[in-house]
Scaffold this motif. Sequence first.
Motif, PDB file in Angstrom:
ATOM      1  N   GLY A 134      52.645   6.560 104.995  1.00  9.40           N
ATOM      2  CA  GLY A 134      51.316   7.174 104.948  1.00  9.40           C
ATOM      3  C   GLY A 134      50.187   6.163 105.053  1.00  9.40           C
ATOM      4  O   GLY A 134      49.203   6.403 105.753  1.00  9.40           O
ATOM      5  N   GLY A 186      50.715  12.471 102.006  1.00 11.04           N
ATOM      6  CA  GLY A 186      51.409  11.345 101.366  1.00 11.04           C
ATOM      7  C   GLY A 186      50.800  10.036 101.843  1.00 11.04           C
ATOM      8  O   GLY A 186      51.495   9.158 102.339  1.00 11.04           O
ATOM      9  N   PRO A 232      55.912   4.010  93.953  1.00  4.27           N
ATOM     10  CA  PRO A 232      55.464   2.845  94.720  1.00  4.27           C
ATOM     11  C   PRO A 232      54.268   3.175  95.598  1.00  4.27           C
ATOM     12  O   PRO A 232      54.141   4.295  96.084  1.00  4.27           O
ATOM     13  N   ALA A 274      58.683  12.710 113.291  1.00  5.52           N
ATOM     14  CA  ALA A 274      58.168  11.339 113.393  1.00  5.52           C
ATOM     15  C   ALA A 274      59.336  10.422 113.084  1.00  5.52           C
ATOM     16  O   ALA A 274      59.881  10.466 111.991  1.00  5.52           O
ATOM     17  N   ASN A 275      59.739   9.647 114.054  1.00  9.62           N
ATOM     18  CA  ASN A 275      60.903   8.781 113.861  1.00  9.62           C
ATOM     19  C   ASN A 275      60.594   7.360 114.279  1.00  9.62           C
ATOM     20  O   ASN A 275      59.770   7.128 115.156  1.00  9.62           O
ATOM     21  N   CYS A 278      47.012  12.587  98.307  1.00 12.01           N
ATOM     22  CA  CYS A 278      47.656  11.625  97.405  1.00 12.01           C
ATOM     23  C   CYS A 278      47.479  12.134  95.986  1.00 12.01           C
ATOM     24  O   CYS A 278      46.761  13.107  95.754  1.00 12.01           O
TER      25      CYS A 278
HETATM   26  N1  NAP Z   1      62.420   9.697 110.259  1.00 17.29           N
HETATM   27  C1  NAP Z   1      62.230   8.392 110.090  1.00 17.29           C
HETATM   28  O1  NAP Z   1      62.493   7.573 111.005  1.00 17.29           O
HETATM   29  C2  NAP Z   1      61.654   7.928 108.781  1.00 17.29           C
HETATM   30  C3  NAP Z   1      61.112   6.649 108.703  1.00 17.29           C
HETATM   31  C4  NAP Z   1      60.506   6.254 107.525  1.00 17.29           C
HETATM   32  C5  NAP Z   1      60.516   7.133 106.419  1.00 17.29           C
HETATM   33  N2  NAP Z   1      61.115   8.337 106.508  1.00 17.29           N
HETATM   34  C6  NAP Z   1      61.109   9.245 105.355  1.00 17.29           C
HETATM   35  O2  NAP Z   1      59.755   9.544 105.033  1.00 17.29           O
HETATM   36  C7  NAP Z   1      59.591   9.728 103.653  1.00 17.29           C
HETATM   37  C8  NAP Z   1      58.446   8.864 103.158  1.00 17.29           C
HETATM   38  O3  NAP Z   1      58.738   7.498 103.366  1.00 17.29           O
HETATM   39  P1  NAP Z   1      57.805   6.375 102.712  1.00 17.29           P
HETATM   40  O4  NAP Z   1      58.375   5.059 103.065  1.00 17.29           O
HETATM   41  O5  NAP Z   1      56.380   6.638 103.044  1.00 17.29           O
HETATM   42  O6  NAP Z   1      58.039   6.687 101.153  1.00 17.29           O
HETATM   43  P2  NAP Z   1      57.242   6.178  99.868  1.00 17.29           P
HETATM   44  O7  NAP Z   1      56.669   4.829 100.148  1.00 17.29           O
HETATM   45  O8  NAP Z   1      58.160   6.339  98.720  1.00 17.29           O
HETATM   46  O9  NAP Z   1      55.991   7.159  99.733  1.00 17.29           O
HETATM   47  C9  NAP Z   1      56.103   8.501  99.371  1.00 17.29           C
HETATM   48  C10 NAP Z   1      54.685   9.075  99.279  1.00 17.29           C
HETATM   49  O10 NAP Z   1      54.785  10.482  99.097  1.00 17.29           O
HETATM   50  C11 NAP Z   1      53.761  10.876  98.197  1.00 17.29           C
HETATM   51  N3  NAP Z   1      54.161  12.138  97.586  1.00 17.29           N
HETATM   52  C12 NAP Z   1      54.921  12.356  96.482  1.00 17.29           C
HETATM   53  N4  NAP Z   1      55.068  13.685  96.269  1.00 17.29           N
HETATM   54  C13 NAP Z   1      54.380  14.309  97.275  1.00 17.29           C
HETATM   55  C14 NAP Z   1      54.149  15.670  97.624  1.00 17.29           C
HETATM   56  N5  NAP Z   1      54.667  16.673  96.904  1.00 17.29           N
HETATM   57  N6  NAP Z   1      53.411  15.936  98.706  1.00 17.29           N
HETATM   58  C15 NAP Z   1      52.881  14.951  99.463  1.00 17.29           C
HETATM   59  N7  NAP Z   1      53.050  13.627  99.189  1.00 17.29           N
HETATM   60  C16 NAP Z   1      53.811  13.332  98.097  1.00 17.29           C
HETATM   61  C17 NAP Z   1      53.623   9.737  97.217  1.00 17.29           C
HETATM   62  O11 NAP Z   1      52.297   9.773  96.681  1.00 17.29           O
HETATM   63  P3  NAP Z   1      51.945   9.525  95.135  1.00 17.29           P
HETATM   64  O12 NAP Z   1      52.634   8.229  94.742  1.00 17.29           O
HETATM   65  O13 NAP Z   1      50.465   9.433  95.114  1.00 17.29           O
HETATM   66  O14 NAP Z   1      52.495  10.693  94.353  1.00 17.29           O
HETATM   67  C18 NAP Z   1      53.837   8.532  98.120  1.00 17.29           C
HETATM   68  O15 NAP Z   1      52.609   8.107  98.656  1.00 17.29           O
HETATM   69  C19 NAP Z   1      60.949   9.376 103.013  1.00 17.29           C
HETATM   70  O16 NAP Z   1      61.646  10.559 102.702  1.00 17.29           O
HETATM   71  C20 NAP Z   1      61.663   8.599 104.098  1.00 17.29           C
HETATM   72  O17 NAP Z   1      63.066   8.721 104.022  1.00 17.29           O
HETATM   73  C21 NAP Z   1      61.669   8.759 107.676  1.00 17.29           C
END
Ligand code: NAP
Length: 315
Positions: free
Chosen positions: A159, A153, A306, A260-261, A177
């Motif tokens: 990512g 991702g 996004p 990862a937090n 991606c």
């Molecule tokens: N634990 C924590 O403290 C913490 C902190 C931050 C985020 N998170 C979690 O981490 C996740 C990602 O956060 P974010 O801010 O990076 O979200 P984001 O900006 O919405 O990005 C999501 C990414 O996932 C990709 N993606 C979509 N489908 C996928 C698949 N099947 N396999 C692999 N990649 C895929 C998308 O790529 P494309 O657009 O190219 O499809 C996009 O680049 C969320 O669920 C969020 O709640 C957790």
Amino acid sequence: MKAYYSKAYGNSEASLLGELPDPFAGPGQILVEIKAVTINPVDWKIKQGAARLITGFRFPRIFGADFAGIVRETGHGVTSFSQGQQVYGSQSILFDRRGSLAELRAVDEANVRLIPEGMSFNEAASLPIAALTALNGLRKCGVGKGMKVLVNGGTGGVGHFAIQIARARGAVVTATCSEANSELARSFGADEIMGYSREELANCNTRFDAIMDAYGKMSLRLARHLLKRGGTYASTLFIPPPYLSILITRLIYGRRFTSANMRKRPEDWQELENLFAEGKLNPFIENIFPLENAADAFELAVNGKPRGKIIVSVP
Ligand SMILES: NC(=O)c1ccc[n+]([C@@H]2O[C@H](COP(=O)([O-])OP(=O)(O)OC[C@H]3O[C@@H](n4cnc5c(N)ncnc54)[C@H](OP(=O)(O)O)[C@@H]3O)[C@@H](O)[C@H]2O)c1
């Protein structure tokens, strides 16, 4: 003050732009004149009610955890900040009903940093949750020079920071991606790109020292397959499966699984700020919405695709 707030859990139908009473800085707090806010998945998940058993049912509620702005006033006992300073940070909206999507927000001193020189409000607001999470995952994987790292991702909020931080640590980075985003992932520094379908991952011949799963939902079986013996997988959405299976994976297969937090440790903030100053960490901000259009920012975050970070700017 003007705020984008919600009267119930839900999407845009539950929210409006309107006037709410100004907050004030309580003891140990800073009142920030908000200039920029980023929308993280945690914001829209909580807005939709995903954590309602914790967040409760008192409204109105303002969402938005990350923020950047200017110190308007400081509460009793605040010694590290003064009026007029440019600051940024993140305060959880799990228990705080007055989030960042407003002209003013009162935040605890411990959640605030000075914006380093050369960093804009938008760049500062984009960093906290996403970049601190990426850094935490890479740290737990022990990512360093020459290691082969897979960022799953690679063009989302977490990512795109993970690729840059891993590269800055000297790792060789493969990113997944969608096809449309492969050039973008390369621009963040990925050495190799591949799709994220199950088939493509299963057919990948490289074995990695670490997997930073920014998307968070890779199956443990697939992660085990892609890791070298001794490698570590870190996920943003890691919910430990039965501990026995983790133990077996570690003892028999020699792979570690971890989460990862976001951690707000001073040394982590400092590392991000140093990387930014060295030009090695550049937030990618493709969409900026004025506060009046915060609903569009949420719509893009929930239903759009996004890339990098989404910003809501407050005039
Ligand atoms: N634990 C924590 O403290 C913490 C902190 C931050 C985020 N998170 C979690 O981490 C996740 C990602 O956060 P974010 O801010 O990076 O979200 P984001 O900006 O919405 O990005 C999501 C990414 O996932 C990709 N993606 C979509 N489908 C996928 C698949 N099947 N396999 C692999 N990649 C895929 C998308 O790529 P494309 O657009 O190219 O499809 C996009 O680049 C969320 O669920 C969020 O709640 C957790």
